[in-house]
Design a protein around this motif. Structure first.
Motif, mmCIF file in Angstrom:
data_model
loop_
_atom_site.group_PDB
_atom_site.id
_atom_site.type_symbol
_atom_site.label_atom_id
_atom_site.label_comp_id
_atom_site.label_asym_id
_atom_site.label_seq_id
_atom_site.Cartn_x
_atom_site.Cartn_y
_atom_site.Cartn_z
ATOM 1 N N GLY A 1 5.266 -40.176 0.020
ATOM 2 C CA GLY A 1 6.358 -39.441 0.674
ATOM 3 C C GLY A 1 6.623 -38.093 0.014
ATOM 4 O O GLY A 1 6.910 -37.105 0.694
ATOM 5 N N MET B 1 4.238 -35.531 1.209
ATOM 6 C CA MET B 1 4.613 -35.046 2.547
ATOM 7 C C MET B 1 5.738 -34.003 2.434
ATOM 8 O O MET B 1 5.688 -32.948 3.043
ATOM 9 C CB MET B 1 5.101 -36.195 3.448
ATOM 10 C CG MET B 1 4.137 -37.357 3.608
ATOM 11 S SD MET B 1 2.514 -36.866 4.239
ATOM 12 C CE MET B 1 1.470 -38.123 3.476
ATOM 13 N N ARG B 2 6.754 -34.328 1.644
ATOM 14 C CA ARG B 2 7.905 -33.433 1.537
ATOM 15 C C ARG B 2 7.565 -32.142 0.810
ATOM 16 O O ARG B 2 7.914 -31.057 1.262
ATOM 17 C CB ARG B 2 9.039 -34.101 0.749
ATOM 18 C CG ARG B 2 10.032 -34.859 1.596
ATOM 19 C CD ARG B 2 11.269 -35.258 0.798
ATOM 20 N NE ARG B 2 10.940 -36.065 -0.362
ATOM 21 C CZ ARG B 2 10.613 -37.359 -0.318
ATOM 22 N NH1 ARG B 2 10.564 -37.996 0.842
ATOM 23 N NH2 ARG B 2 10.346 -38.019 -1.414
ATOM 24 N N GLY C 1 5.216 -30.196 3.376
ATOM 25 C CA GLY C 1 6.464 -29.621 3.874
ATOM 26 C C GLY C 1 6.601 -28.134 3.640
ATOM 27 O O GLY C 1 7.493 -27.501 4.201
ATOM 28 N N PRO D 1 5.764 -26.308 10.100
ATOM 29 C CA PRO D 1 5.650 -27.645 10.704
ATOM 30 C C PRO D 1 4.943 -27.629 12.058
ATOM 31 O O PRO D 1 4.465 -28.663 12.519
ATOM 32 C CB PRO D 1 7.108 -28.103 10.840
ATOM 33 C CG PRO D 1 7.927 -26.867 10.817
ATOM 34 C CD PRO D 1 7.163 -25.883 9.956
ATOM 35 N N ILE E 1 1.738 -35.279 11.112
ATOM 36 C CA ILE E 1 1.721 -36.386 10.156
ATOM 37 C C ILE E 1 1.752 -37.692 10.929
ATOM 38 O O ILE E 1 2.564 -37.858 11.831
ATOM 39 C CB ILE E 1 2.970 -36.330 9.240
ATOM 40 C CG1 ILE E 1 2.983 -35.034 8.432
ATOM 41 C CG2 ILE E 1 3.009 -37.548 8.318
ATOM 42 C CD1 ILE E 1 4.210 -34.888 7.526
ATOM 43 N N GLU F 1 8.522 -49.225 -13.072
ATOM 44 C CA GLU F 1 9.666 -48.324 -13.298
ATOM 45 C C GLU F 1 10.229 -47.801 -11.975
ATOM 46 O O GLU F 1 11.436 -47.706 -11.784
ATOM 47 C CB GLU F 1 9.235 -47.122 -14.152
ATOM 48 C CG GLU F 1 8.767 -47.470 -15.556
ATOM 49 C CD GLU F 1 9.849 -48.167 -16.366
ATOM 50 O OE1 GLU F 1 11.027 -47.795 -16.216
ATOM 51 O OE2 GLU F 1 9.492 -49.106 -17.118
ATOM 52 N N LEU G 1 9.929 -49.047 -8.904
ATOM 53 C CA LEU G 1 10.606 -50.083 -8.104
ATOM 54 C C LEU G 1 11.986 -50.379 -8.693
ATOM 55 O O LEU G 1 12.966 -50.557 -7.967
ATOM 56 C CB LEU G 1 9.757 -51.363 -8.051
ATOM 57 C CG LEU G 1 8.515 -51.300 -7.161
ATOM 58 C CD1 LEU G 1 7.664 -52.561 -7.345
ATOM 59 C CD2 LEU G 1 8.892 -51.137 -5.675
ATOM 60 N N ASP H 1 21.407 -45.490 -3.081
ATOM 61 C CA ASP H 1 20.835 -44.595 -2.067
ATOM 62 C C ASP H 1 19.316 -44.767 -1.943
ATOM 63 O O ASP H 1 18.675 -44.091 -1.140
ATOM 64 C CB ASP H 1 21.186 -43.127 -2.354
ATOM 65 C CG ASP H 1 20.587 -42.634 -3.650
ATOM 66 O OD1 ASP H 1 20.380 -43.451 -4.577
ATOM 67 O OD2 ASP H 1 20.312 -41.418 -3.761
ATOM 68 N N LYS H 2 18.748 -45.672 -2.751
ATOM 69 C CA LYS H 2 17.308 -45.956 -2.649
ATOM 70 C C LYS H 2 17.042 -47.385 -2.145
ATOM 71 O O LYS H 2 15.888 -47.769 -1.946
ATOM 72 C CB LYS H 2 16.625 -45.799 -4.017
ATOM 73 C CG LYS H 2 16.710 -44.411 -4.627
ATOM 74 C CD LYS H 2 15.704 -43.461 -4.023
ATOM 75 C CE LYS H 2 15.731 -42.103 -4.733
ATOM 76 N NZ LYS H 2 15.039 -41.072 -3.943
ATOM 77 N N HIS H 3 18.113 -48.166 -1.975
ATOM 78 C CA HIS H 3 17.912 -49.554 -1.552
ATOM 79 C C HIS H 3 17.134 -49.656 -0.250
ATOM 80 O O HIS H 3 16.337 -50.571 -0.061
ATOM 81 C CB HIS H 3 19.266 -50.275 -1.404
ATOM 82 C CG HIS H 3 19.884 -50.657 -2.714
ATOM 83 N ND1 HIS H 3 21.202 -51.029 -2.846
ATOM 84 C CD2 HIS H 3 19.367 -50.710 -3.964
ATOM 85 C CE1 HIS H 3 21.466 -51.299 -4.113
ATOM 86 N NE2 HIS H 3 20.375 -51.108 -4.805
ATOM 87 N N TRP H 4 17.358 -48.710 0.656
ATOM 88 C CA TRP H 4 16.696 -48.785 1.959
ATOM 89 C C TRP H 4 15.180 -48.664 1.832
ATOM 90 O O TRP H 4 14.450 -49.054 2.744
ATOM 91 C CB TRP H 4 17.252 -47.721 2.913
ATOM 92 C CG TRP H 4 16.942 -46.306 2.529
ATOM 93 C CD1 TRP H 4 17.610 -45.548 1.613
ATOM 94 C CD2 TRP H 4 15.897 -45.477 3.040
ATOM 95 N NE1 TRP H 4 17.047 -44.304 1.524
ATOM 96 C CE2 TRP H 4 15.990 -44.228 2.397
ATOM 97 C CE3 TRP H 4 14.889 -45.664 3.993
ATOM 98 C CZ2 TRP H 4 15.114 -43.177 2.664
ATOM 99 C CZ3 TRP H 4 14.020 -44.613 4.256
ATOM 100 C CH2 TRP H 4 14.136 -43.386 3.595
ATOM 101 N N LYS H 5 14.721 -48.130 0.712
ATOM 102 C CA LYS H 5 13.270 -47.998 0.525
ATOM 103 C C LYS H 5 12.665 -49.261 -0.075
ATOM 104 O O LYS H 5 11.449 -49.365 -0.210
ATOM 105 C CB LYS H 5 12.956 -46.826 -0.420
ATOM 106 C CG LYS H 5 13.292 -45.467 0.146
ATOM 107 C CD LYS H 5 12.768 -44.372 -0.774
ATOM 108 C CE LYS H 5 13.004 -42.995 -0.180
ATOM 109 N NZ LYS H 5 12.342 -41.934 -0.941
ATOM 110 N N PHE H 6 13.504 -50.203 -0.490
ATOM 111 C CA PHE H 6 13.012 -51.398 -1.169
ATOM 112 C C PHE H 6 12.928 -52.570 -0.215
ATOM 113 O O PHE H 6 13.766 -52.735 0.672
ATOM 114 C CB PHE H 6 13.937 -51.762 -2.339
ATOM 115 C CG PHE H 6 13.464 -52.968 -3.094
ATOM 116 C CD1 PHE H 6 12.545 -52.819 -4.125
ATOM 117 C CD2 PHE H 6 13.891 -54.246 -2.757
ATOM 118 C CE1 PHE H 6 12.070 -53.929 -4.808
ATOM 119 C CE2 PHE H 6 13.423 -55.362 -3.431
ATOM 120 C CZ PHE H 6 12.509 -55.199 -4.460
#
Lengths: 287, 287
Positions: free
Chosen positions: B82, B85-86, B90, B94, B99, B188, B190, B198-203
């Motif tokens: 990711g 990509m950014r 990025g 664009p 992508i 580390e 994970l 704010d990172k839970h959604w990625k887990f």
């Protein structure tokens, strides 16, 4: 973020005016010049990127009720559509963006109603979709060149309003922008394309032909904006003679659209302590 | 542009080794740390954007023989796909990028051979296509979990090599990157996702299950790289324990791919003086 809110001119539903009422050289909502404008753009990039990430986190993969944003950009040749893509849209994570440039329809597309090729590009939940030209070409260039008669154009206005109502009801926030350029400024910009060999590829002799229909285009825009600026999807006329202004105005419109959605980081759908313990157990291994 | 050329480790055709030969913490070709690396990334952004614009100008719309670039990014969870990509992709316009993130195949996709869903996303002439995961999942996760037997995996290697040969022959430059992360660094990263709301959604708890197959994955990568690092589409192992390094290395690989294509501004296919005169005539009107 600075206090200024460059806003463009929102076209109220029921308006039945003429786009010449709006000054292409104005900077509504913003008190400053190019240098301050360029700083403003950069200063707001992070807010836009943050809101986009939250939108993606909160809504992507939603089966229904998920939110997305659709930015529709219309404007005459050289009005700065590409610059909006590069400098405004380009500042957010490209994974959360889908840009569609609608060119002249293919033979296959022509065999369907005009919205047929549009619908597959309505952004998925969590995404920001961007239309570089759009279904509005079918009531603009088609009116100007008489490719559709007055009755058919009226039918298309109604079809557009119904389509946009349906997708806003399903969770899409639509931001419709007319980049409003003056005839004189277009002349300067076309001349620059002719003067610079690295810009020749952007020029087409047909651009001068189309310029000959300027007043017919302005009339078609006036009528289209009157017919399709609705409460659910109002038009915003963004003065485009100053590129820096058009960019901060469109950026602000996106910030507002996302701010109204107010996407939040989703709560974990797992037990954080339990997963932390599981993960910690793996640290003893060497992989 | 700085002199350093962060290159990753190119896997020579015929290589039959083990990915553990490559140090995930190394910075091949670059003599410096994080601060210098981040400066390097920004310093090269303009070159990349310039080459991308030239590629688009020179090749878009080409009926045949047009050139494009396909960046394939593979790597374990949290390896930094990711971020590539950014922060790398990025930085370019664009409008010139497409992508595709390949997720678990749909029911419809499963009813076709594994390349069926890949081919529509091969970049058009003038474009830079980016695959976030790819057809390589079909020889990686499928080998690890035994979803395909050894014979079928061999068939897929051959099919991939033929496919990639065909598209390179048609004008696509393929850049294949394995973001090479260490087991410890994944732990580390994970953990950080678990520590930050704010990172839970990625887990996903499944990420820890997959981590249990680490050595099987490294073995699958070793075999896949051995079988598919070809003269026309070699693999590059990019150490990914330092995010900043992985980004400048991938940026440099794109710069090299574009530099070899060496796209030029196309010559005008119209008479510049004639069109300038035509345009000047329009200046007398008010539009």
């Amino acid at each position: 973020m600075p206090d200024d809110v460059p806003s463009g001119f929102t076209v109220p539903p029921g308006w039945a005016g003429d786009v010449h009422e709006f000054d292409p050289h104005a900077t509504p909502g913003f008190d400053g010049g190019k240098k301050k404008g360029e700083k403003h753009l950069l200063a707001c990039d992070d807010s836009l990127a943050d809101l986009q990430e939250r939108l993606f986190a909160a809504h992507h993969g939603a089966a229904s009720g998920g939110r997305s944003v659709l930015l529709v950009v219309q404007g005459m040749d050289t009005s700065g559509k590409g610059g909006i893509m590069r400098h405004v849209v380009g500042a957010v994570d490209p994974q959360g963006i889908s840009i569609t440039a609608f060119k002249a329809p293919t033979e296959e597309e022509k065999q369907h109603d005009f919205l047929w090729r549009i619908r597959p590009h309505v952004p998925a939940a969590g995404q920001i979709g961007v239309f570089d030209r759009s279904h509005y070409e079918d009531v603009l260039i088609h009116r100007v060149h008489g490719w559709a008669d007055a009755e058919e154009i009226e039918r298309r206005y109604a079809a557009i309003n119904a389509f946009e109502k349906e997708i806003t009801d399903s969770g899409v926030t639509i931001v419709k922008v007319m980049l409003h350029l003056s005839y004189a400024e277009q002349g300067e910009r076309l001349m620059e394309r002719l003067e610079r060999p690295d810009k020749h590829w952007k020029f087409n002799p047909g651009d001068i032909d189309e310029r000959g229909y300027w007043s017919a285009y302005m009339d078609a825009y006036s009528k289209a904006l009157s017919a399709t600026s609705t409460p659910h999807a109002p038009w915003v006329v963004v003065p485009a003679d100053r590129k820096w202004y058009a960019r901060i105005a469109v950026q602000q419109l996106l910030l507002q659209a996302l701010g109204e959605i107010d996407p939040q980081w989703p709560a974990a759908d797992f037990d954080v302590a339990e997963q932390t313990a599981r993960l910690r157990e793996t640290f003893a291994s060497q992989g």
